[in-house]
Design an enzyme around this catalytic site. Structure first.
Site, PDB file in Angstrom:
ATOM      1  N   CYS A  90       4.941   3.280   3.646  1.00 31.58           N
ATOM      2  CA  CYS A  90       5.527   3.479   2.315  1.00 31.58           C
ATOM      3  C   CYS A  90       4.369   3.713   1.349  1.00 31.58           C
ATOM      4  O   CYS A  90       4.092   5.003   1.461  1.00 31.58           O
ATOM      5  CB  CYS A  90       6.319   2.152   2.158  1.00 31.58           C
ATOM      6  SG  CYS A  90       7.478   2.313   0.635  1.00 31.58           S
ATOM      7  N   HIS A 192      10.234   2.368   6.559  1.00 28.37           N
ATOM      8  CA  HIS A 192       9.574   1.369   7.053  1.00 28.37           C
ATOM      9  C   HIS A 192       9.792   1.212   8.269  1.00 28.37           C
ATOM     10  O   HIS A 192      11.011   0.826   8.886  1.00 28.37           O
ATOM     11  CB  HIS A 192      10.380   0.133   6.108  1.00 28.37           C
ATOM     12  CG  HIS A 192       9.855   0.157   4.776  1.00 28.37           C
ATOM     13  ND1 HIS A 192       8.872  -0.543   4.395  1.00 28.37           N
ATOM     14  CD2 HIS A 192      10.356   0.798   3.602  1.00 28.37           C
ATOM     15  CE1 HIS A 192       8.411  -0.457   3.158  1.00 28.37           C
ATOM     16  NE2 HIS A 192       9.649   0.342   2.528  1.00 28.37           N
ATOM     17  N   GLU A 194       8.890  -1.423  10.159  1.00 33.29           N
ATOM     18  CA  GLU A 194       9.252  -2.633  10.519  1.00 33.29           C
ATOM     19  C   GLU A 194      10.396  -3.076  10.152  1.00 33.29           C
ATOM     20  O   GLU A 194      11.205  -4.023  10.266  1.00 33.29           O
ATOM     21  CB  GLU A 194       8.327  -3.511   9.582  1.00 33.29           C
ATOM     22  CG  GLU A 194       8.631  -3.792   8.181  1.00 33.29           C
ATOM     23  CD  GLU A 194       8.003  -2.676   7.332  1.00 33.29           C
ATOM     24  OE1 GLU A 194       8.171  -2.521   6.179  1.00 33.29           O
ATOM     25  OE2 GLU A 194       7.828  -1.513   7.785  1.00 33.29           O
TER      26      GLU A 194
END
Length: 212
Positions: A90, A192, A194
């Site tokens: 990001c 992202h 995650e």
């Protein structure tokens, strides 16, 4: 603490999402003893792989990184000179640019030519920030870390690389938007991992095995 050459350094510079990225790396197969969450430039110099997360404004993140004595020098030494695998996530990816245009013009790390500019979708139905799941389309013929699929995005600014060869993947949000940039041992992703469930964990798993 002694380190082995198989460690992964996750840089803690106060730029958010640190714990979720750490948890995702562990879920992707990294043994906990090999993960170093650090503000120490020496850890960066000794680690086998380096991850730079980031949430927030370009300038604030860049200033926070520069505020850690010796950190940007250690990053340049480890990534540019020693060719250690590097992942920016990001805003951590956006900092690879020469400059960011959020709240004025601010210098980035300059590892990948280009600039970070506000998202301006051609379709008024496409809101800013760009938030949610979007299809990843590969622009490079092959990259060992990237596959087509859906990943999770949350951003208001996008990377515009100068050299099309540095554009590894894109998505669509009222027009083409950079999803991944990189060359050699450097990769940055706008999405992202995650937050991208199976797609993201598989991506991180490939990063952990990557020998560019």
């Amino acid at each position: 603490m002694t380190h082995t050459s198989s460690t992964v350094a996750l840089i803690d510079y106060g730029a958010g999402n640190l714990r979720s990225v750490a948890n995702a790396l562990l879920a992707a197969g990294l043994p906990e003893k090999r993960l170093i969450i650090t503000t120490n430039p020496d850890d960066i110099l000794q680690a086998e792989r380096i991850v730079l997360p980031g949430v927030g404004a370009f300038a604030a993140c860049m200033h926070a990184l520069q505020a850690i004595p010796g950190m940007t020098d250690a990053l340049s030494e480890a990534v540019l000179k020693k060719s250690r695998p590097f992942l920016g996530i990001c805003v951590g990816m956006q900092l690879l640019a020469e400059q960011g245009e959020e709240h004025g013009i601010h210098k980035g790390l300059g590892w990948i030519k280009g600039s970070v500019k506000a998202l301006k979708p051609n379709d008024p139905r496409c809101k800013v920030p760009h938030m949610g799941w979007n299809q990843i389309t590969l622009t490079a013929d092959t990259h060992p870390l990237l596959k087509a699929g859906e990943a999770y995005f949350l951003h208001s600014y996008a990377f515009f690389p100068t050299d099309t060869q540095d554009l590894l993947a894109k998505t669509d949000h009222g027009g083409a938007v950079t999803a991944a940039v990189g060359h050699d041992n450097i990769i940055g992703v706008q999405f992202h991992p995650e937050k991208s469930q199976g797609y993201g964990l598989r991506f991180l798993s490939r990063f952990l095995e990557w020998h560019p």
